[in-house]
Design a protein around this motif. Structure first.
Motif, mmCIF file in Angstrom:
data_model
loop_
_atom_site.group_PDB
_atom_site.id
_atom_site.type_symbol
_atom_site.label_atom_id
_atom_site.label_comp_id
_atom_site.label_asym_id
_atom_site.label_seq_id
_atom_site.Cartn_x
_atom_site.Cartn_y
_atom_site.Cartn_z
ATOM 1 N N TYR A 1 25.844 70.117 -68.733
ATOM 2 C CA TYR A 1 26.108 69.707 -67.363
ATOM 3 C C TYR A 1 27.401 68.904 -67.345
ATOM 4 N N HIS B 1 30.065 66.077 -65.761
ATOM 5 C CA HIS B 1 30.061 64.790 -65.069
ATOM 6 C C HIS B 1 31.503 64.297 -64.976
ATOM 7 N N THR C 1 26.472 59.562 -65.735
ATOM 8 C CA THR C 1 25.582 60.661 -65.350
ATOM 9 C C THR C 1 24.468 60.109 -64.473
ATOM 10 N N SER C 2 23.744 61.001 -63.820
ATOM 11 C CA SER C 2 22.654 60.560 -62.946
ATOM 12 C C SER C 2 21.458 60.057 -63.737
ATOM 13 N N TYR C 3 21.353 60.429 -65.028
ATOM 14 C CA TYR C 3 20.193 60.025 -65.815
ATOM 15 C C TYR C 3 20.498 58.929 -66.812
ATOM 16 N N TYR D 1 27.290 58.539 -70.897
ATOM 17 C CA TYR D 1 26.114 58.855 -70.089
ATOM 18 C C TYR D 1 25.890 57.852 -68.960
ATOM 19 N N GLN E 1 31.879 64.028 -54.885
ATOM 20 C CA GLN E 1 32.115 64.616 -56.202
ATOM 21 C C GLN E 1 33.112 65.765 -56.096
#
Length: 232
Positions: A181, A183, A210-212, A207, A132
């Protein structure tokens, strides 16, 4: 005042719009249940508008962003689906016009008078890792401009990573979610535009990076830690 015209059912009558949308209109219009495929035509930006933006913001606009605005001063395409007898708006693809390509500031992020400052969030910012790049900063280390408000589900941003005076080669495209946050999306605007078209402007598609995942509000686990940061 910018002149805009709504063009439903593009078909092959307007090849410049087909080029702009990478041919996705044909796919949508031929898909069962899809209706009201519409693009709002916008005139090309004039070069002096780009120069004025660069001088005002002390930033050099990346070449691919310039070329986009010289083709169309912003972009907005929508489509709906027909369910039983109801027409439901679903897809929305948008890029702000030059006049709305504005820098993110404290006032543009919060509406509550007692909201935390953006600087308060810097403690949560992680540095670059192998997989990242370094995340944008809300202070003068980064200069951030809003490309798309994502219908309130976040903000897609053109980020200059080295502050002002900002150079075109220092830009990346990032997604700022409602919990503030960051991303990473793409290295270039061109790559982001292709992502936008590929995902058809489906709600909250950003989204997926994103991690979620998409619709984080449907996943209560782990959401408590994010809620303390507030939202815009």
């Amino acid at each position: 005042m910018e002149e805009e015209a709504s063009s439903p059912g593009l078909g092959c009558s307007k090849p410049h719009l087909e080029k702009l949308t990478l041919g996705i209109t044909r796919i949508l219009e031929s898909s069962p249940g899809v209706t009201e495929v519409t693009i709002i035509e916008k005139p090309p930006a004039e070069r002096h508008m780009i120069s004025s933006w660069e001088q005002k913001n002390n930033c050099v606009m990346p070449e691919d962003v310039k070329n986009f605005y010289l083709m169309t001063n912003g972009f907005h395409m929508t489509w709906s689906v027909k369910l039983d007898e109801h027409i439901i708006p679903l897809g929305s693809m948008a890029i702000n016009s030059i006049s709305k390509l504005t820098q993110l500031t404290q006032s543009s992020m919060y509406s509550l008078p007692n909201a935390p400052t953006l600087a308060d969030l810097e403690d949560d910012t992680h540095e670059a890792s192998d997989d990242q790049p370094e995340k944008p900063h809300f202070d003068s280390r980064s200069v951030i401009f809003e490309l798309d408000s994502c219908n309130g589900s976040g903000k897609v941003c053109l980020v200059y990573k080295s502050g002002k005076p900002a150079l075109a080669e220092d830009t990346e495209i990032w997604f700022l979610d409602r919990a503030l946050y960051w991303h990473f999306l793409t290295d270039t605007f061109t790559a982001y535009y292709r992502l936008l078209i590929t995902h058809l402007g489906l709600p909250q598609w950003q989204y997926a990076f994103t991690s979620y995942g998409i619709s984080p509000q449907a996943k209560p686990k782990g959401s408590e830690g994010r809620s303390k940061r507030g939202c815009f």
